[in-house]
Design a protein around this motif. Structure first.
Motif, PDB file in Angstrom:
ATOM      1  N   ARG A 150       0.870  -1.176   0.000  1.00  8.40           N
ATOM      2  CA  ARG A 150       0.000   0.000   0.000  1.00  8.40           C
ATOM      3  C   ARG A 150       0.910   1.229   0.000  1.00  8.40           C
ATOM      4  N   CYS A 151       0.564   2.240  -0.782  1.00  8.88           N
ATOM      5  CA  CYS A 151       1.430   3.407  -0.893  1.00  8.88           C
ATOM      6  C   CYS A 151       0.601   4.609  -1.304  1.00  8.88           C
ATOM      7  N   THR A 152       0.919   5.762  -0.740  1.00 11.34           N
ATOM      8  CA  THR A 152       0.378   7.036  -1.200  1.00 11.34           C
ATOM      9  C   THR A 152       1.536   7.826  -1.785  1.00 11.34           C
ATOM     10  N   SER A 153       1.459   8.109  -3.075  1.00  4.33           N
ATOM     11  CA  SER A 153       2.587   8.731  -3.777  1.00  4.33           C
ATOM     12  C   SER A 153       2.550  10.250  -3.628  1.00  4.33           C
ATOM     13  N   SER A 154       2.672  10.711  -2.391  1.00  6.81           N
ATOM     14  CA  SER A 154       2.862  12.124  -2.069  1.00  6.81           C
ATOM     15  C   SER A 154       4.092  12.197  -1.178  1.00  6.81           C
ATOM     16  N   TYR A 155       4.807  13.305  -1.250  1.00  3.14           N
ATOM     17  CA  TYR A 155       6.126  13.372  -0.606  1.00  3.14           C
ATOM     18  C   TYR A 155       6.305  14.709   0.122  1.00  3.14           C
ATOM     19  N   PRO A 156       5.937  14.809   1.411  1.00  5.06           N
ATOM     20  CA  PRO A 156       5.413  13.744   2.273  1.00  5.06           C
ATOM     21  C   PRO A 156       3.920  13.502   2.028  1.00  5.06           C
ATOM     22  N   ALA A 157       3.443  12.374   2.543  1.00  9.41           N
ATOM     23  CA  ALA A 157       2.034  12.030   2.429  1.00  9.41           C
ATOM     24  C   ALA A 157       1.312  12.420   3.722  1.00  9.41           C
ATOM     25  N   PRO A 158       0.287  13.271   3.641  1.00 10.65           N
ATOM     26  CA  PRO A 158      -0.472  13.613   4.855  1.00 10.65           C
ATOM     27  C   PRO A 158      -1.143  12.370   5.443  1.00 10.65           C
ATOM     28  N   GLU A 175      -4.234 -12.167  -2.809  1.00 10.06           N
ATOM     29  CA  GLU A 175      -4.075 -13.464  -2.138  1.00 10.06           C
ATOM     30  C   GLU A 175      -2.635 -13.691  -1.707  1.00 10.06           C
ATOM     31  N   GLY A 176      -2.015 -12.620  -1.190  1.00 12.52           N
ATOM     32  CA  GLY A 176      -0.624 -12.705  -0.758  1.00 12.52           C
ATOM     33  C   GLY A 176      -0.337 -11.678   0.319  1.00 12.52           C
ATOM     34  N   PRO A 177       0.900 -11.615   0.747  1.00 12.40           N
ATOM     35  CA  PRO A 177       1.282 -10.688   1.812  1.00 12.40           C
ATOM     36  C   PRO A 177       1.237  -9.234   1.341  1.00 12.40           C
ATOM     37  N   VAL A 178       0.957  -8.340   2.290  1.00 11.73           N
ATOM     38  CA  VAL A 178       0.834  -6.906   1.992  1.00 11.73           C
ATOM     39  C   VAL A 178       1.662  -6.120   2.998  1.00 11.73           C
ATOM     40  N   GLY A 179       2.244  -5.018   2.525  1.00 15.06           N
ATOM     41  CA  GLY A 179       2.997  -4.131   3.406  1.00 15.06           C
ATOM     42  C   GLY A 179       2.650  -2.688   3.128  1.00 15.06           C
ATOM     43  N   LEU A 180       3.468  -1.781   3.650  1.00 13.14           N
ATOM     44  CA  LEU A 180       3.246  -0.344   3.478  1.00 13.14           C
ATOM     45  C   LEU A 180       4.540   0.334   3.062  1.00 13.14           C
ATOM     46  N   ALA A 193      -0.677   0.375  10.192  1.00 12.95           N
ATOM     47  CA  ALA A 193      -0.661  -0.586   9.089  1.00 12.95           C
ATOM     48  C   ALA A 193      -0.423  -2.004   9.583  1.00 12.95           C
ATOM     49  N   VAL A 194       0.460  -2.154  10.565  1.00  9.60           N
ATOM     50  CA  VAL A 194       0.746  -3.483  11.104  1.00  9.60           C
ATOM     51  C   VAL A 194      -0.495  -4.072  11.770  1.00  9.60           C
ATOM     52  N   THR A 195      -1.270  -3.225  12.453  1.00  9.23           N
ATOM     53  CA  THR A 195      -2.494  -3.734  13.092  1.00  9.23           C
ATOM     54  C   THR A 195      -3.511  -4.196  12.056  1.00  9.23           C
ATOM     55  N   LEU A 196      -3.379  -3.713  10.816  1.00  6.00           N
ATOM     56  CA  LEU A 196      -4.298  -4.089   9.746  1.00  6.00           C
ATOM     57  C   LEU A 196      -3.766  -5.223   8.880  1.00  6.00           C
ATOM     58  N   GLY A 197      -2.601  -5.765   9.253  1.00  6.34           N
ATOM     59  CA  GLY A 197      -2.083  -6.930   8.553  1.00  6.34           C
ATOM     60  C   GLY A 197      -0.817  -6.723   7.760  1.00  6.34           C
ATOM     61  N   ALA A 198      -0.272  -5.509   7.744  1.00  5.05           N
ATOM     62  CA  ALA A 198       0.980  -5.282   7.013  1.00  5.05           C
ATOM     63  C   ALA A 198       2.116  -6.062   7.665  1.00  5.05           C
ATOM     64  N   CYS A 199       2.928  -6.742   6.845  1.00  5.74           N
ATOM     65  CA  CYS A 199       4.043  -7.534   7.368  1.00  5.74           C
ATOM     66  C   CYS A 199       5.392  -6.962   6.934  1.00  5.74           C
ATOM     67  N   PHE A 200       5.368  -5.788   6.290  1.00 10.61           N
ATOM     68  CA  PHE A 200       6.581  -5.210   5.705  1.00 10.61           C
ATOM     69  C   PHE A 200       6.390  -3.692   5.717  1.00 10.61           C
ATOM     70  N   ILE A 201       7.351  -2.968   6.261  1.00  5.45           N
ATOM     71  CA  ILE A 201       7.276  -1.511   6.296  1.00  5.45           C
ATOM     72  C   ILE A 201       8.523  -0.945   5.620  1.00  5.45           C
ATOM     73  N   GLU A 202       8.299  -0.072   4.661  1.00  7.71           N
ATOM     74  CA  GLU A 202       9.405   0.633   4.000  1.00  7.71           C
ATOM     75  C   GLU A 202       9.362   2.102   4.405  1.00  7.71           C
ATOM     76  N   LYS A 203      10.490   2.610   4.889  1.00  8.20           N
ATOM     77  CA  LYS A 203      10.612   4.006   5.282  1.00  8.20           C
ATOM     78  C   LYS A 203      11.869   4.613   4.674  1.00  8.20           C
ATOM     79  N   HIS A 204      11.778   5.837   4.208  1.00  4.95           N
ATOM     80  CA  HIS A 204      12.983   6.559   3.793  1.00  4.95           C
ATOM     81  C   HIS A 204      13.787   6.911   5.042  1.00  4.95           C
ATOM     82  N   PHE A 205      15.113   6.865   4.905  1.00  5.09           N
ATOM     83  CA  PHE A 205      16.013   6.919   6.064  1.00  5.09           C
ATOM     84  C   PHE A 205      17.155   7.887   5.774  1.00  5.09           C
ATOM     85  N   THR A 206      17.478   8.714   6.743  1.00  7.59           N
ATOM     86  CA  THR A 206      18.574   9.669   6.580  1.00  7.59           C
ATOM     87  C   THR A 206      19.336   9.811   7.891  1.00  7.59           C
ATOM     88  N   LEU A 207      20.608  10.110   7.810  1.00  7.50           N
ATOM     89  CA  LEU A 207      21.378  10.374   9.019  1.00  7.50           C
ATOM     90  C   LEU A 207      20.859  11.617   9.731  1.00  7.50           C
TER      91      LEU A 207
END
Length: 228
Positions: A150-158, A175-180, A193-207
């Motif tokens: 699942r993804c919202t293509s806004s940067y940042p996303a409200p 019929e397969g695994p879902v993440g955010l 998202a995890v409470t709704l069944g997401a098993c994978f979280i992708e986050k942008h990361f910076t020092l």
């Protein structure tokens, strides 16, 4: 390299790059369709200029793969054309991500499926029909494991645009695994998202967001990632 070490220390399981050059993803054009609009930090850039600033040099990849492996991190990437798929296959990438903007690129879908590696498919720009079509293309081309984000293509996303309630619907559809793939600020959306069944979280990361960079304004810093 410092970012990889910080991600490992913050508890990340994996690290994802993007593999393209400005010339493999866009043409040099200053027409209105090729200029980023709006008022965000990318406004006014041509797509070619933005991608030139943002890309990770291909000659860096091998060392980044080696450093990540030394820290026990899985490392893979998002290719944007077949040359990048071939390059990443040669580096031993354990998986591939298809960005939401590329979900309608059937040739790219077939290229990643042909590797036999797991595929992570982002859906931010797609209708349900396009998601179903992409899953069909991948499976017909030999993909054995696919995870849909699942993804919202806004940067940042409200937060109000995240529509996380669609996560169970995506799981039903595919019929397969879902993440955010989470472009929101903070970690609330990831937790929900995890409470709704997401098993994978992708986050942008910076020092440090203060260091700047094309995605720094919606990236988590190490302490924030650790807290998430």
């Amino acid at each position: 390299i410092e970012t990889i070490h910080a991600a490992a220390d913050a508890g990340a399981d994996a690290l994802k790059l993007q593999t393209y050059t400005a010339d493999t993803i866009a043409i040099k054009c200053d027409g209105p369709d090729f200029i980023v609009g709006g008022t965000g930090p990318w406004a006014g850039f041509s797509l070619h200029e933005l991608y030139d600033v943002a890309h990770t040099p291909w000659e860096w990849h091998q060392q980044l793969f080696d450093v990540a492996a030394s820290r026990g991190l899985q490392i893979f990437s998002t290719p944007f054309d077949a040359t990048a798929v071939d390059f990443l296959t040669g580096l031993g990438a354990p998986a591939f991500k298809v960005a939401s903007f590329e979900i309608v690129d059937d040739a790219l879908l077939r290229a990643v499926a042909a590797t036999g590696k797991p595929i992570i498919l982002s859906t931010g720009m797609a209708s349900l029909e396009e998601v179903a079509h992409a899953i069909g293309i991948l499976r017909a081309a030999g993909a054995m494991e696919t995870l849909v984000l699942r993804c919202t293509s806004s940067y940042p996303a409200p937060d109000t645009s995240m529509h996380l309630a669609t996560i169970p619907r995506l799981a039903e559809l595919t019929e397969g695994p879902v993440g955010l793939s989470d472009h929101s600020l903070g970690s609330t959306a990831a937790v929900v998202a995890v409470t709704l069944g997401a098993c994978f979280i992708e986050k942008h990361f910076t020092l440090s967001r203060a260091d700047g960079g094309v995605d720094s304004h919606f990236s988590l810093e190490p302490a924030e990632f650790r807290q998430m």
